[in-house]
Design a protein around this motif. Structure first.
Motif, PDB file in Angstrom:
ATOM      1  N   THR A  53      59.555  88.340 -17.239  1.00  0.00           N
ATOM      2  CA  THR A  53      59.226  87.004 -16.753  1.00  0.00           C
ATOM      3  C   THR A  53      58.384  86.238 -17.756  1.00  0.00           C
ATOM      4  O   THR A  53      58.526  85.019 -17.883  1.00  0.00           O
ATOM      5  CB  THR A  53      58.493  87.103 -15.402  1.00  0.00           C
ATOM      6  OG1 THR A  53      59.289  87.899 -14.517  1.00  0.00           O
ATOM      7  CG2 THR A  53      58.295  85.746 -14.781  1.00  0.00           C
ATOM      8  N   LEU A  71      56.482  84.296 -10.483  1.00  0.00           N
ATOM      9  CA  LEU A  71      57.853  84.645 -10.861  1.00  0.00           C
ATOM     10  C   LEU A  71      58.036  86.154 -11.017  1.00  0.00           C
ATOM     11  O   LEU A  71      59.118  86.676 -10.757  1.00  0.00           O
ATOM     12  CB  LEU A  71      58.248  83.922 -12.145  1.00  0.00           C
ATOM     13  CG  LEU A  71      58.453  82.412 -12.003  1.00  0.00           C
ATOM     14  CD1 LEU A  71      58.760  81.784 -13.360  1.00  0.00           C
ATOM     15  CD2 LEU A  71      59.553  82.094 -11.014  1.00  0.00           C
ATOM     16  N   MET A  74      58.516  87.434  -7.560  1.00  0.00           N
ATOM     17  CA  MET A  74      59.844  87.028  -7.113  1.00  0.00           C
ATOM     18  C   MET A  74      60.916  87.921  -7.742  1.00  0.00           C
ATOM     19  O   MET A  74      61.846  88.358  -7.071  1.00  0.00           O
ATOM     20  CB  MET A  74      60.108  85.566  -7.476  1.00  0.00           C
ATOM     21  CG  MET A  74      61.409  85.040  -6.910  1.00  0.00           C
ATOM     22  SD  MET A  74      61.817  83.414  -7.528  1.00  0.00           S
ATOM     23  CE  MET A  74      62.403  83.809  -9.151  1.00  0.00           C
ATOM     24  N   ARG A  75      60.766  88.220  -9.030  1.00  0.00           N
ATOM     25  CA  ARG A  75      61.755  89.063  -9.719  1.00  0.00           C
ATOM     26  C   ARG A  75      61.772  90.473  -9.142  1.00  0.00           C
ATOM     27  O   ARG A  75      62.847  91.036  -8.928  1.00  0.00           O
ATOM     28  CB  ARG A  75      61.465  89.103 -11.213  1.00  0.00           C
ATOM     29  CG  ARG A  75      62.457  89.973 -11.957  1.00  0.00           C
ATOM     30  CD  ARG A  75      62.445  89.708 -13.412  1.00  0.00           C
ATOM     31  NE  ARG A  75      63.070  88.400 -13.629  1.00  0.00           N
ATOM     32  CZ  ARG A  75      63.130  87.823 -14.812  1.00  0.00           C
ATOM     33  NH1 ARG A  75      62.619  88.397 -15.872  1.00  0.00           N
ATOM     34  NH2 ARG A  75      63.717  86.653 -14.954  1.00  0.00           N
ATOM     35  N   GLY A  77      60.951  91.286  -6.120  1.00  0.00           N
ATOM     36  CA  GLY A  77      61.600  91.130  -4.820  1.00  0.00           C
ATOM     37  C   GLY A  77      63.113  91.069  -4.937  1.00  0.00           C
ATOM     38  O   GLY A  77      63.831  91.676  -4.141  1.00  0.00           O
ATOM     39  N   GLN A  78      63.611  90.359  -5.945  1.00  0.00           N
ATOM     40  CA  GLN A  78      65.058  90.309  -6.168  1.00  0.00           C
ATOM     41  C   GLN A  78      65.607  91.677  -6.525  1.00  0.00           C
ATOM     42  O   GLN A  78      66.673  92.067  -6.036  1.00  0.00           O
ATOM     43  CB  GLN A  78      65.389  89.307  -7.271  1.00  0.00           C
ATOM     44  CG  GLN A  78      65.272  87.871  -6.857  1.00  0.00           C
ATOM     45  CD  GLN A  78      65.591  86.922  -7.998  1.00  0.00           C
ATOM     46  OE1 GLN A  78      65.405  87.236  -9.182  1.00  0.00           O
ATOM     47  NE2 GLN A  78      66.054  85.735  -7.653  1.00  0.00           N
ATOM     48  N   LEU A 146      64.438  83.525  -1.806  1.00  0.00           N
ATOM     49  CA  LEU A 146      63.681  83.810  -3.038  1.00  0.00           C
ATOM     50  C   LEU A 146      64.075  82.862  -4.162  1.00  0.00           C
ATOM     51  O   LEU A 146      63.222  82.381  -4.915  1.00  0.00           O
ATOM     52  CB  LEU A 146      63.925  85.250  -3.481  1.00  0.00           C
ATOM     53  CG  LEU A 146      63.007  86.309  -2.909  1.00  0.00           C
ATOM     54  CD1 LEU A 146      63.423  87.688  -3.382  1.00  0.00           C
ATOM     55  CD2 LEU A 146      61.567  86.043  -3.279  1.00  0.00           C
ATOM     56  N   ARG A 147      65.378  82.584  -4.276  1.00  0.00           N
ATOM     57  CA  ARG A 147      65.830  81.659  -5.321  1.00  0.00           C
ATOM     58  C   ARG A 147      65.290  80.256  -5.083  1.00  0.00           C
ATOM     59  O   ARG A 147      64.923  79.547  -6.025  1.00  0.00           O
ATOM     60  CB  ARG A 147      67.353  81.637  -5.367  1.00  0.00           C
ATOM     61  CG  ARG A 147      67.942  82.864  -5.986  1.00  0.00           C
ATOM     62  CD  ARG A 147      69.455  82.726  -6.130  1.00  0.00           C
ATOM     63  NE  ARG A 147      70.022  83.987  -6.544  1.00  0.00           N
ATOM     64  CZ  ARG A 147      71.020  84.596  -5.948  1.00  0.00           C
ATOM     65  NH1 ARG A 147      71.609  84.038  -4.899  1.00  0.00           N
ATOM     66  NH2 ARG A 147      71.472  85.742  -6.397  1.00  0.00           N
ATOM     67  N   VAL A 149      62.501  79.466  -3.507  1.00  0.00           N
ATOM     68  CA  VAL A 149      61.079  79.490  -3.841  1.00  0.00           C
ATOM     69  C   VAL A 149      60.896  79.485  -5.359  1.00  0.00           C
ATOM     70  O   VAL A 149      60.053  78.768  -5.904  1.00  0.00           O
ATOM     71  CB  VAL A 149      60.381  80.707  -3.202  1.00  0.00           C
ATOM     72  CG1 VAL A 149      58.992  80.916  -3.752  1.00  0.00           C
ATOM     73  CG2 VAL A 149      60.353  80.564  -1.707  1.00  0.00           C
ATOM     74  N   GLY A 150      61.702  80.265  -6.058  1.00  0.00           N
ATOM     75  CA  GLY A 150      61.630  80.318  -7.516  1.00  0.00           C
ATOM     76  C   GLY A 150      61.971  78.982  -8.159  1.00  0.00           C
ATOM     77  O   GLY A 150      61.324  78.547  -9.116  1.00  0.00           O
TER      78      GLY A 150
END
Length: 154
Positions: A53, A71, A74-75, A77-78, A146-147, A149-150
């Protein structure tokens, strides 16, 4: 695997250890396990996500630490959602193709904590379990959230 107290088959465990030992073993000296969980593995995943990130953030917006941390989470989480999706797909394929495959019980045990609550709600239709489809749909919705939010962070 640790959360549900599942030991992987020997070949799978060997592969995972060979793939991650370069990072996890040094972290394990600093961060011992606590509460039955291997925190060094989680911190290692967070460090890898943060490095990936950081490159992305540096290219997009200079170097904003709060954006980097958001981020990174978030990553990770993805990655977790993609892992769950893969486990559910592999479990479904095993149940159709070869339920007695050596890895089938391992994959089923990993995906069962996600499928069990949905199986209580979604009935079987003609001996077909639709809970993997429902869980995949819910995971896709979580991925889209998530996307979103990102995208709002950038």
């Amino acid at each position: 695997m640790q959360a549900i107290r599942l030991r992987p088959p020997n070949q799978v465990a060997h592969f995972i250890f060979q793939l991650t030992d370069w990072l996890v073993l040094p972290l394990r000296r600093v961060l011992p396990g606590l509460g039955g969980y291997d925190w060094s593995s989680l911190v290692g995943a967070l460090l890898i996500a943060m490095l990936a990130t950081a490159v992305e953030v540096a290219l997009l917006s200079g170097f904003d630490v709060s954006l980097l941390l958001a981020l990174t989470l978030m990553r990770v989480g993805q990655w977790i959602l993609y892992g769950f999706m893969g486990m559910i797909l592999i479990s479904a394929v095993f149940s159709w193709v070869n339920p007695q495959a050596p890895l089938a019980p391992f994959i089923a045990a990993l995906s069962d904590p996600l499928l069990r609550p949905v199986r209580r709600i979604v009935p079987m239709i003609g001996n077909i379990d639709l809970s993997p489809l429902v869980v995949l749909l819910l995971l896709q919705i979580a991925m889209q959230l998530l996307r979103t939010v990102g995208a709002s962070l950038l």
